[in-house]
Design a protein around this motif. Structure first.
Motif, PDB file in Angstrom:
ATOM      1  N   CYS A  89       0.821  -1.206   0.035  1.00 44.51           N
ATOM      2  CA  CYS A  89       0.034   0.022   0.062  1.00 44.51           C
ATOM      3  C   CYS A  89       0.821   1.175   0.124  1.00 44.51           C
ATOM      4  O   CYS A  89       1.639   1.579   0.959  1.00 44.51           O
ATOM      5  CB  CYS A  89      -1.033  -0.040   1.094  1.00 44.51           C
ATOM      6  N   ASP A 114       1.029   5.490   0.059  1.00 44.37           N
ATOM      7  CA  ASP A 114       0.317   6.690   0.673  1.00 44.37           C
ATOM      8  C   ASP A 114       0.957   7.618   0.436  1.00 44.37           C
ATOM      9  O   ASP A 114       2.084   7.998   0.709  1.00 44.37           O
ATOM     10  CB  ASP A 114      -0.156   6.583   2.116  1.00 44.37           C
ATOM     11  N   PRO A 168      -6.475  -0.376   6.382  1.00 44.71           N
ATOM     12  CA  PRO A 168      -6.422   0.811   7.123  1.00 44.71           C
ATOM     13  C   PRO A 168      -5.555   0.899   8.358  1.00 44.71           C
ATOM     14  O   PRO A 168      -5.420   1.939   8.795  1.00 44.71           O
ATOM     15  CB  PRO A 168      -7.947   1.162   7.277  1.00 44.71           C
ATOM     16  N   ALA A 200      -2.611   3.185   9.129  1.00 45.67           N
ATOM     17  CA  ALA A 200      -2.868   4.700   9.401  1.00 45.67           C
ATOM     18  C   ALA A 200      -2.320   4.946  11.037  1.00 45.67           C
ATOM     19  O   ALA A 200      -1.985   6.025  11.443  1.00 45.67           O
ATOM     20  CB  ALA A 200      -4.139   5.267   9.491  1.00 45.67           C
ATOM     21  N   SER A 216      -8.734   3.813  12.447  1.00 44.76           N
ATOM     22  CA  SER A 216      -8.008   3.897  11.100  1.00 44.76           C
ATOM     23  C   SER A 216      -8.740   3.644   9.982  1.00 44.76           C
ATOM     24  O   SER A 216      -8.517   4.188   8.988  1.00 44.76           O
ATOM     25  CB  SER A 216      -7.005   2.418  11.481  1.00 44.76           C
ATOM     26  N   GLN A 217      -9.935   2.841  10.215  1.00 48.32           N
ATOM     27  CA  GLN A 217     -11.204   2.895   9.104  1.00 48.32           C
ATOM     28  C   GLN A 217     -11.507   4.035   8.797  1.00 48.32           C
ATOM     29  O   GLN A 217     -11.763   4.375   7.468  1.00 48.32           O
ATOM     30  CB  GLN A 217     -11.875   1.740   9.275  1.00 48.32           C
ATOM     31  N   ASP A 225      -9.202   6.045   6.836  1.00 46.92           N
ATOM     32  CA  ASP A 225      -8.809   5.683   5.435  1.00 46.92           C
ATOM     33  C   ASP A 225      -9.968   6.252   4.484  1.00 46.92           C
ATOM     34  O   ASP A 225      -9.742   6.599   3.575  1.00 46.92           O
ATOM     35  CB  ASP A 225      -8.854   4.084   5.590  1.00 46.92           C
ATOM     36  N   THR A 260      -9.684   8.915   1.388  1.00 40.80           N
ATOM     37  CA  THR A 260     -10.237   8.639   0.374  1.00 40.80           C
ATOM     38  C   THR A 260     -10.987   9.810  -0.362  1.00 40.80           C
ATOM     39  O   THR A 260     -11.128  10.198  -1.478  1.00 40.80           O
ATOM     40  CB  THR A 260     -11.141   7.335   0.319  1.00 40.80           C
ATOM     41  N   HIS A 282       0.418  10.186   9.186  1.00 34.96           N
ATOM     42  CA  HIS A 282      -0.446   9.439   7.910  1.00 34.96           C
ATOM     43  C   HIS A 282      -1.428  10.524   7.349  1.00 34.96           C
ATOM     44  O   HIS A 282      -1.249  10.573   6.157  1.00 34.96           O
ATOM     45  CB  HIS A 282      -1.698   8.486   8.422  1.00 34.96           C
TER      46      HIS A 282
END
Length: 501
Positions: free
Chosen positions: A164, A166, A275, A278, A305-306, A309, A313, A351
C-alpha cells in the motif's frame, strides 16, 4: 545450478570438475557417473539443470542414457563430451536436444563459453516460465481464468505481500513513483530467479492495491526460507529509501498457503485490515498476525483507522460532504479514546501529513487538528465542479475502453498508467461514478455481450462464446454466467427460443 558429470574416465571427471569450480560460477556438482546406468540414476535423483555426458560409456552409451534420462528430467541441458571420431553421432545428439559439443580434452575457453551459453539459455527459460505464471495469476485475480489454468504450480506453496502506497503528491507523480518502486522490486525478483521450482508475480488487485506473490515447490522449502527473508529485507530497504515527508509505503506479509485461491482470499482479508497502517509506524513490513491482533483486541483503534482511511479517500476524490461527515465521526471516536492509546494517534497525524497535506503537528490537541481537517475540506469546494466534470470525462473514457476491449485481459493498472493516475484512485472514482466496481462493470459488459451472442448466434458453441468474451474455459464462463443470470447459458438460450416459439 545443479550439474552432473558422466564419463568412464575418472581423470576426465576430476579435471572437468576442477575446471568448473575455477569458473567461479554458482554451480553445484551433485554427482559423477562412470557409466550410462549411473547417469540415469543420478539424473532421476537430482534433476540437474546441466549434465556433461561422454558418448562412449560402458553398459549404456551416452546418447542412449540421455534418451532415457531426459524423460525423467526434461529441464536438463545436455552437453556431449566427445572425441574427434564421435562426430558421426551429431545428428542423433541434436535430435535429443543436446545443447553443445565439447571436444576432449576440454579447454578452459570452450568450457567457459559453453557454460555461459547454457546459463543464459536456462535463465531465459526461467523468465519465460515466470512471466507465464505472473500473467496467469493476474488473469485469475481479475476473474478471467480459474485456478485449474495454473495446473503447473497447483502443488506449490504460496505466500504474498500486500503493498500500500500513501502520498499527498499529484496522481501523475504518485504513479511514476509507484511504477519506479515496483520496477525495482520486479528487477530484484528476476535477478534472484535461479530455479524452476520458484515463481514470482507482481500483480494489481481489483481495488488498485498491489501484491507480490511467491510460489515454490515443497521440495524447495528449505531454500525458500532464506530467499523469502532476503526478498522481505529488500522490500524493507526500498520502503525506507522511498519514504519522505510526502510518501509512505506499507507492506503486509501473508501466511503460507497451499492454493492460490486461499492466498488471494487472505490478501483480500489483509486489504480489509490495511487501514490499520494509519495508526501504526509507517514504512514498515508487518505480518498478518500484527493486523489480526488489532482486529481481535483493539476495536477502537481499528475503527479509527478505518475512518481515517475513508477521510483520505474522500479528500483525494474531492467528495466534500462525505469527507466532512467522516471528520465528524473521527472527532467523536478520538474523544472517547483511552489516554494510553494516544501514542497511536501520533502515527495518525503523520498519516494525514503523508496523504492530505503536511500541516499536522503531533503536539497539537485533537481539536486543533480536527479543525485543520475541516479547513482543508472547505478548500475542496471551489474546485469541486470543474474536478467533478474532469473525473466524469475520465470515467467515460475508461468505460469506452472497456466496451471496446472487454474480450482482453483488462487490468486497472494498465488503464491507470494510460491516464496518469494511480490504480487506487481510478478504482475509487470508477465505483463512485458508475455505482459498481471496475471488475464488476467488466463482468456486466461481458454478460450483456453473452446474451447477444447466445440469442443472435443460436448455433454457436458455448466454448466459442466464452472465448469471444475473454474467458479461457467454457466451465468458467458457465459459472460466471449462471451466477449473473440465475441459469446456465444453454438454459438461457432455450428459454429465449421458447418465448419466440
Amino acid at each position: 545450478m545443479k550439474v552432473i558429470i558422466a564419463d568412464d574416465e575418472m581423470l576426465v571427471r576430476t579435471t572437468l570438475s576442477t575446471m568448473l569450480h575455477d569458473l567461479h560460477i554458482d554451480l553445484d556438482i551433485v554427482g559423477e557417473a562412470s557409466n550410462g546406468e549411473e547417469l540415469i540414476e543420478l539424473t532421476q535423483l537430482h534433476q540437474p539443470q546441466l549434465a556433461f555426458v561422454d558418448i562412449r560409456m560402458p553398459k549404456i552409451n551416452g546418447l542412449e542414457a540421455i534418451r532415457t534420462a531426459r524423460e525423467q528430467s526434461p529441464q536438463t541441458r545436455w552437453v556431449i563430451l566427445s572425441g574427434s571420431s564421435d562426430f558421426k553421432y551429431a545428428h542423433d545428439a541434436i535430435r535429443l536436444g543436446v545443447k553443445n559439443y565439447l571436444l576432449k580434452p576440454v579447454d578452459h575457453p570452450s568450457l567457459s563459453s559453453c557454460v555461459a551459453e547454457i546459463i543464459e539459455d536456462y535463465n531465459q527459460d526461467l523468465l519465460k516460465l515466470n512471466d507465464e505464471f505472473e500473467f496467469l495469476t493476474s488473469s485469475y485475480v481479475w476473474g478471467n481464468r480459474t485456478a485449474e489454468d495454473l495446473r503447473e504450480v497447483q502443488s506449490f506453496q504460496l505466500s504474498g505481500i500486500l503493498i500500500c502506497m500513501d502520498s499527498s503528491l499529484s496522481e501523475s507523480t504518485k504513479m511514476q513513483l509507484i511504477n519506479k518502486w515496483l520496477k525495482e522490486i520486479h528487477n530484484y525478483m528476476r535477478r534472484t530467479l535461479t530455479h524452476k521450482e520458484i515463481r514470482y508475480a507482481k500483480i494489481t488487485l481489483r481495488n488498485g492495491d498491489y501484491a507480490i506473490i511467491t510460489a515454490w515447490s515443497p521440495s524447495y522449502s528449505a531454500s525458500m526460507t532464506n530467499i523469502r527473508s532476503e526478498l522481505a529485507s529488500f522490500i524493507k530497504l526500498k520502503m525506507s529509501e522511498y519514504q519522505s515527508d510526502y510518501i509512505s509505503i506499507t507492506a503486509v506479509q501473508s501466511e503460507t498457503w497451499h492454493t492460490l485461491e486461499d492466498l488471494i482470499q487472505q490478501i483480500s482479508t489483509l486489504q480489509l485490515l490495511s487501514p490499520l497502517r494509519a495508526i501504526l509506524p509507517h514504512s514498515k513490513l508487518w505480518s498478518m498476525n500484527d493486523f489480526i491482533f488489532y482486529e481481535n483486541n483493539d476495536k477502537p483503534l481499528l475503527e479509527i483507522s478505518q475512518t481515517a482511511d475513508r477521510i483520505v479517500t474522500f479528500y483525494q476524490s474531492n467528495d466534500y460532504l462525505s469527507y466532512k461527515k467522516e471528520v465528524g465521526m473521527l472527532e467523536r471516536q478520538l474523544t472517547s479514546l483511552q489516554t494510553h492509546k494516544h501514542k497511536a494517534i501520533h502515527n495518525l497525524y503523520e498519516h494525514f501529513n503523508h496523504t492530505i497535506k503536511r500541516v499536522f503537528n503531533p503536539d497539537d490537541t485533537v481539536n486543533v487538528w480536527i479543525n485543520k481537517l475541516l479547513e482543508l475540506g472547505e478548500k475542496l469546494l471551489p474546485a469541486s465542479a470543474n474536478k467533478d466534470q474532469a473525473n466524469q470525462d475520465l470515467i467515460n473514457h475508461v468505460i469506452r475502453h472497456i466496451e471496446q476491449h472487454y474480450m482482453d485481459d483488462i487490468g486497472i493498472h494498465q488503464l491507470a498508467t494510460q491516464f496518469h493516475i494511480t490504480p487506487n484512485y481510478l478504482s475509487t472514482l470508477f465505483s463512485k461514478r458508475s455505482g459498481v466496481t471496475f471488475s464488476k462493470y467488466i463482468t456486466q459488459v461481458r454478460m450483456n455481450k453473452a446474451e447477444e451472442l447466445l440469442i443472435g448466434s443460436p448455433h454457436m458453441k458455448i466454448l466459442d462464446v466464452a472465448q469471444q468474451l475473454g474467458y479461457y474455459s467454457s466451465s468458467h464462463f458457465i459459472k460466471i454466467f449462471s451466477e449473473y443470470h440465475g441459469c446456465s447459458p444453454l438454459q438461457f438460450r432455450d428459454k429465449f427460443q421458447e418465448k419466440r416459439g
